[in-house]
Scaffold this motif. Structure first.
Motif, PDB file in Angstrom:
ATOM      1  N   PRO A   3     -10.614   7.181 -23.508  1.00  0.00           N
ATOM      2  CA  PRO A   3     -11.011   7.311 -22.098  1.00  0.00           C
ATOM      3  C   PRO A   3     -10.731   6.053 -21.286  1.00  0.00           C
ATOM      4  O   PRO A   3     -10.426   6.141 -20.088  1.00  0.00           O
ATOM      5  N   GLN A   4     -10.860   4.887 -21.911  1.00  0.00           N
ATOM      6  CA  GLN A   4     -10.604   3.638 -21.196  1.00  0.00           C
ATOM      7  C   GLN A   4      -9.135   3.532 -20.766  1.00  0.00           C
ATOM      8  O   GLN A   4      -8.835   3.103 -19.644  1.00  0.00           O
ATOM      9  N   LEU A   5      -8.231   3.919 -21.651  1.00  0.00           N
ATOM     10  CA  LEU A   5      -6.811   3.915 -21.292  1.00  0.00           C
ATOM     11  C   LEU A   5      -6.532   4.930 -20.195  1.00  0.00           C
ATOM     12  O   LEU A   5      -5.775   4.663 -19.256  1.00  0.00           O
ATOM     13  N   GLU A   6      -7.152   6.102 -20.302  1.00  0.00           N
ATOM     14  CA  GLU A   6      -6.954   7.108 -19.272  1.00  0.00           C
ATOM     15  C   GLU A   6      -7.488   6.643 -17.926  1.00  0.00           C
ATOM     16  O   GLU A   6      -6.916   6.938 -16.880  1.00  0.00           O
ATOM     17  N   ALA A   7      -8.584   5.886 -17.934  1.00  0.00           N
ATOM     18  CA  ALA A   7      -9.125   5.372 -16.679  1.00  0.00           C
ATOM     19  C   ALA A   7      -8.170   4.365 -16.053  1.00  0.00           C
ATOM     20  O   ALA A   7      -7.987   4.342 -14.823  1.00  0.00           O
ATOM     21  N   LYS A   8      -7.552   3.524 -16.883  1.00  0.00           N
ATOM     22  CA  LYS A   8      -6.555   2.593 -16.352  1.00  0.00           C
ATOM     23  C   LYS A   8      -5.406   3.352 -15.703  1.00  0.00           C
ATOM     24  O   LYS A   8      -4.987   3.043 -14.582  1.00  0.00           O
ATOM     25  N   ASN A   9      -4.904   4.361 -16.408  1.00  0.00           N
ATOM     26  CA  ASN A   9      -3.785   5.151 -15.864  1.00  0.00           C
ATOM     27  C   ASN A   9      -4.204   5.911 -14.611  1.00  0.00           C
ATOM     28  O   ASN A   9      -3.407   6.072 -13.668  1.00  0.00           O
ATOM     29  N   ALA A  10      -5.464   6.367 -14.578  1.00  0.00           N
ATOM     30  CA  ALA A  10      -5.942   7.132 -13.427  1.00  0.00           C
ATOM     31  C   ALA A  10      -6.012   6.256 -12.182  1.00  0.00           C
ATOM     32  O   ALA A  10      -5.652   6.690 -11.077  1.00  0.00           O
ATOM     33  N   VAL A  11      -6.485   5.018 -12.332  1.00  0.00           N
ATOM     34  CA  VAL A  11      -6.552   4.102 -11.179  1.00  0.00           C
ATOM     35  C   VAL A  11      -5.139   3.776 -10.696  1.00  0.00           C
ATOM     36  O   VAL A  11      -4.860   3.782  -9.486  1.00  0.00           O
ATOM     37  N   THR A  12      -4.231   3.498 -11.632  1.00  0.00           N
ATOM     38  CA  THR A  12      -2.853   3.198 -11.244  1.00  0.00           C
ATOM     39  C   THR A  12      -2.230   4.364 -10.487  1.00  0.00           C
ATOM     40  O   THR A  12      -1.576   4.176  -9.455  1.00  0.00           O
ATOM     41  N   ALA A  13      -2.452   5.593 -11.001  1.00  0.00           N
ATOM     42  CA  ALA A  13      -1.889   6.775 -10.345  1.00  0.00           C
ATOM     43  C   ALA A  13      -2.495   6.979  -8.959  1.00  0.00           C
ATOM     44  O   ALA A  13      -1.797   7.365  -8.012  1.00  0.00           O
ATOM     45  N   SER A  14      -3.786   6.692  -8.812  1.00  0.00           N
ATOM     46  CA  SER A  14      -4.432   6.853  -7.507  1.00  0.00           C
ATOM     47  C   SER A  14      -3.845   5.891  -6.490  1.00  0.00           C
ATOM     48  O   SER A  14      -3.564   6.274  -5.343  1.00  0.00           O
ATOM     49  N   VAL A  15      -3.662   4.636  -6.893  1.00  0.00           N
ATOM     50  CA  VAL A  15      -3.063   3.651  -5.985  1.00  0.00           C
ATOM     51  C   VAL A  15      -1.655   4.080  -5.585  1.00  0.00           C
ATOM     52  O   VAL A  15      -1.277   4.028  -4.408  1.00  0.00           O
ATOM     53  N   GLU A  16      -0.875   4.532  -6.563  1.00  0.00           N
ATOM     54  CA  GLU A  16       0.496   4.960  -6.260  1.00  0.00           C
ATOM     55  C   GLU A  16       0.504   6.165  -5.333  1.00  0.00           C
ATOM     56  O   GLU A  16       1.355   6.267  -4.435  1.00  0.00           O
ATOM     57  N   ASP A  17      -0.458   7.092  -5.545  1.00  0.00           N
ATOM     58  CA  ASP A  17      -0.532   8.270  -4.669  1.00  0.00           C
ATOM     59  C   ASP A  17      -0.818   7.851  -3.226  1.00  0.00           C
ATOM     60  O   ASP A  17      -0.234   8.391  -2.280  1.00  0.00           O
ATOM     61  N   ILE A  18      -1.726   6.903  -3.044  1.00  0.00           N
ATOM     62  CA  ILE A  18      -2.036   6.437  -1.690  1.00  0.00           C
ATOM     63  C   ILE A  18      -0.813   5.791  -1.052  1.00  0.00           C
ATOM     64  O   ILE A  18      -0.474   6.074   0.102  1.00  0.00           O
ATOM     65  N   LEU A  19      -0.137   4.924  -1.803  1.00  0.00           N
ATOM     66  CA  LEU A  19       1.028   4.225  -1.249  1.00  0.00           C
ATOM     67  C   LEU A  19       2.144   5.203  -0.902  1.00  0.00           C
ATOM     68  O   LEU A  19       2.894   4.977   0.059  1.00  0.00           O
ATOM     69  N   ASN A  20       2.250   6.284  -1.647  1.00  0.00           N
ATOM     70  CA  ASN A  20       3.322   7.256  -1.396  1.00  0.00           C
ATOM     71  C   ASN A  20       3.009   8.196  -0.237  1.00  0.00           C
ATOM     72  O   ASN A  20       3.894   8.941   0.204  1.00  0.00           O
ATOM     73  N   GLN A  21       1.768   8.175   0.259  1.00  0.00           N
ATOM     74  CA  GLN A  21       1.421   9.024   1.399  1.00  0.00           C
ATOM     75  C   GLN A  21       2.084   8.531   2.686  1.00  0.00           C
ATOM     76  O   GLN A  21       2.404   9.318   3.566  1.00  0.00           O
ATOM     77  N   GLU A  22       2.253   7.221   2.809  1.00  0.00           N
ATOM     78  CA  GLU A  22       2.900   6.617   3.971  1.00  0.00           C
ATOM     79  C   GLU A  22       3.761   5.455   3.495  1.00  0.00           C
ATOM     80  O   GLU A  22       3.389   4.762   2.551  1.00  0.00           O
ATOM     81  N   ARG A  23       4.862   5.240   4.163  1.00  0.00           N
ATOM     82  CA  ARG A  23       5.720   4.128   3.774  1.00  0.00           C
ATOM     83  C   ARG A  23       5.456   2.869   4.593  1.00  0.00           C
ATOM     84  O   ARG A  23       6.009   1.812   4.290  1.00  0.00           O
ATOM     85  N   ASN A  24       4.594   3.000   5.600  1.00  0.00           N
ATOM     86  CA  ASN A  24       4.360   1.839   6.462  1.00  0.00           C
ATOM     87  C   ASN A  24       2.875   1.521   6.588  1.00  0.00           C
ATOM     88  O   ASN A  24       2.369   1.248   7.683  1.00  0.00           O
ATOM     89  N   TRP A  25       2.175   1.541   5.455  1.00  0.00           N
ATOM     90  CA  TRP A  25       0.799   1.058   5.477  1.00  0.00           C
ATOM     91  C   TRP A  25       0.804  -0.413   5.911  1.00  0.00           C
ATOM     92  O   TRP A  25       1.598  -1.206   5.410  1.00  0.00           O
ATOM     93  N   PRO A  26      -0.098  -0.806   6.811  1.00  0.00           N
ATOM     94  CA  PRO A  26      -0.067  -2.200   7.283  1.00  0.00           C
ATOM     95  C   PRO A  26      -0.341  -3.223   6.194  1.00  0.00           C
ATOM     96  O   PRO A  26       0.106  -4.368   6.292  1.00  0.00           O
ATOM     97  N   PHE A  27      -1.070  -2.842   5.137  1.00  0.00           N
ATOM     98  CA  PHE A  27      -1.332  -3.798   4.066  1.00  0.00           C
ATOM     99  C   PHE A  27      -0.113  -4.005   3.168  1.00  0.00           C
ATOM    100  O   PHE A  27      -0.149  -4.835   2.257  1.00  0.00           O
ATOM    101  N   CYS A  28       0.948  -3.259   3.416  1.00  0.00           N
ATOM    102  CA  CYS A  28       2.206  -3.471   2.697  1.00  0.00           C
ATOM    103  C   CYS A  28       3.240  -4.204   3.554  1.00  0.00           C
ATOM    104  O   CYS A  28       4.398  -4.335   3.161  1.00  0.00           O
ATOM    105  N   LEU A  29       2.806  -4.648   4.737  1.00  0.00           N
ATOM    106  CA  LEU A  29       3.718  -5.323   5.659  1.00  0.00           C
ATOM    107  C   LEU A  29       3.921  -6.774   5.246  1.00  0.00           C
ATOM    108  O   LEU A  29       2.954  -7.481   4.937  1.00  0.00           O
TER     109      LEU A  29
END
Length: 361
Positions: A32-58
């Motif tokens: 479960p600990q490994l899955e939680a790591k992968n789940a957080v990584t996937a969540s961050v990637e999903d957010i970043l892929n929703q928009e290409r111009n998030w201001p925190f990526c500027l």
């Protein structure tokens, strides 16, 4: 506060009553600990892929142009280039004017008991009991150009001289006295260069410290926005002439264009080492270390959490809870989009290019 990778993973594990990770157990997590790591990584990637111009990526990039060179590589890993953000300005003529780590680039002209040393990001000048603490630098100038000199003092007073020869003050000579106790103080002077070189010198003959925080010299030309031009327009209207240019025809660029090789180009061909500054958006590397900082701001940690919980519930085949978290995640992303992107605070009046027809407003 910034969100650390392990903290976010442990929040997900706590929501599922699982054992949290530590710095020691984090690298080799299983189950479960490994899955939680992968789940957080996937969540961050999903957010970043929703928009290409998030201001925190500027991010902002500076490129020093080379005289005679027209095209330059765009930064690695960019997603979008903000072509409206290109500005061109003349370089600072002073080497190591911020005294970041030492006083290299300056000639120590101290005499007698005088000293010139580095002190916590400043050049410290002290005349001692019977001397002068002084530093000097030769600048490359252009005949007839007006230059602006900016000096920031942290303490004391200095004599500023600018001349056509070492130690001379025929272009400017005056005392700069610090009066803003508790903060730095800026001074500005101007001089017109009569030739290809000028010498700038700062000195202190008092038996006390004078700390020079920064020195900058620019020509009088203000920063200018480079106007965007389509690559096809440059190819059809400008390329032929610019390919035949000789160095005597090079000048200050006024346009920027994108070519097909992940490069930007400037038109006309630069005659000086101008500096071009522009904004661009990047993706984010997947977090790997326990103390990696997630790029998404802390106020949206619940959105990361919801996305990670969706992934965990899908892993556990709990479709009902996964659907709940999926709705919460999508709602959170919409809130982020509303907060950070869908805001037209200003109306811009800019000249825009018309294809093959020059510029129109």
């Amino acid at each position: 506060m910034p969100i650390q990778y392990m903290d976010m993973v442990n929040e997900v594990l706590a929501s599922l009553n699982e054992v949290p990770l530590t710095q020691t157990t984090f690298p080799d997590a299983l189950g479960p600990q490994l899955e939680a790591k992968n789940a957080v990584t996937a969540s961050v990637e999903d957010i970043l892929n929703q928009e290409r111009n998030w201001p925190f990526c500027l991010q902002t990039q500076s490129q020093t142009l080379t005289p005679g060179v027209q095209t330059y590589a765009l930064p690695a890993g960019y997603r979008i280039i903000d072509w409206r953000s290109f500005y061109l300005y003349t370089p600072d003529l002073v080497t190591n004017g911020n005294f970041t780590a030492d006083i290299s680039g300056w000639t120590n002209q101290s005499s007698g008991t005088g000293t010139a040393t580095w002190a916590a990001g400043s050049a410290r000048l002290n005349g001692g009991t019977s001397g002068i603490g002084a530093i000097e630098q030769q600048l490359a100038t252009v005949n007839g150009i007006l230059y602006r000199v900016f000096v920031r003092l942290q303490s004391g007073s200095v004599n500023l001289t600018i001349g056509t020869t070492s130690g001379a003050g025929d272009l400017y000579s005056g005392a700069l006295t610090f009066t803003n106790i508790g903060g730095g103080q800026f001074f500005e002077v101007q001089f017109t260069a009569p030739g290809a070189a000028a010498f700038i010198r700062l000195s202190n003959s008092n038996n006390s410290n004078s700390d020079v925080d920064s020195v900058s010299v620019f020509d009088q030309a203000p920063p200018v926005a480079l106007r965007y031009m389509e690559y096809d327009q440059w190819r059809y209207e400008f390329r032929q002439n610019e390919m035949r240019m000789t160095p005597t025809s090079y000048s200050r660029p006024t346009f920027v264009f994108a070519n097909n090789a992940d490069q930007f180009g400037v038109s006309t061909i630069p005659d000086k080492p101008y500096i071009v500054q522009y904004d661009y958006w990047v993706g984010a590397n997947a977090p790997t270390l326990y103390n990696d900082v997630l790029v998404i701001p802390d106020r949206y940690r619940n959105v990361i959490h919801d996305g990670a919980m969706y992934n965990m519930y899908m892993f556990r085949d709990n479709q009902e809870q996964a659907a709940v978290k999926d709705r919460a995640f999508k709602s959170g992303v919409e809130r982020m989009r509303s907060d950070l992107i869908n805001k037209n605070r200003n109306m811009l009046a800019r000249a825009m290019p018309t294809r093959y027809k020059g510029w129109a407003v």
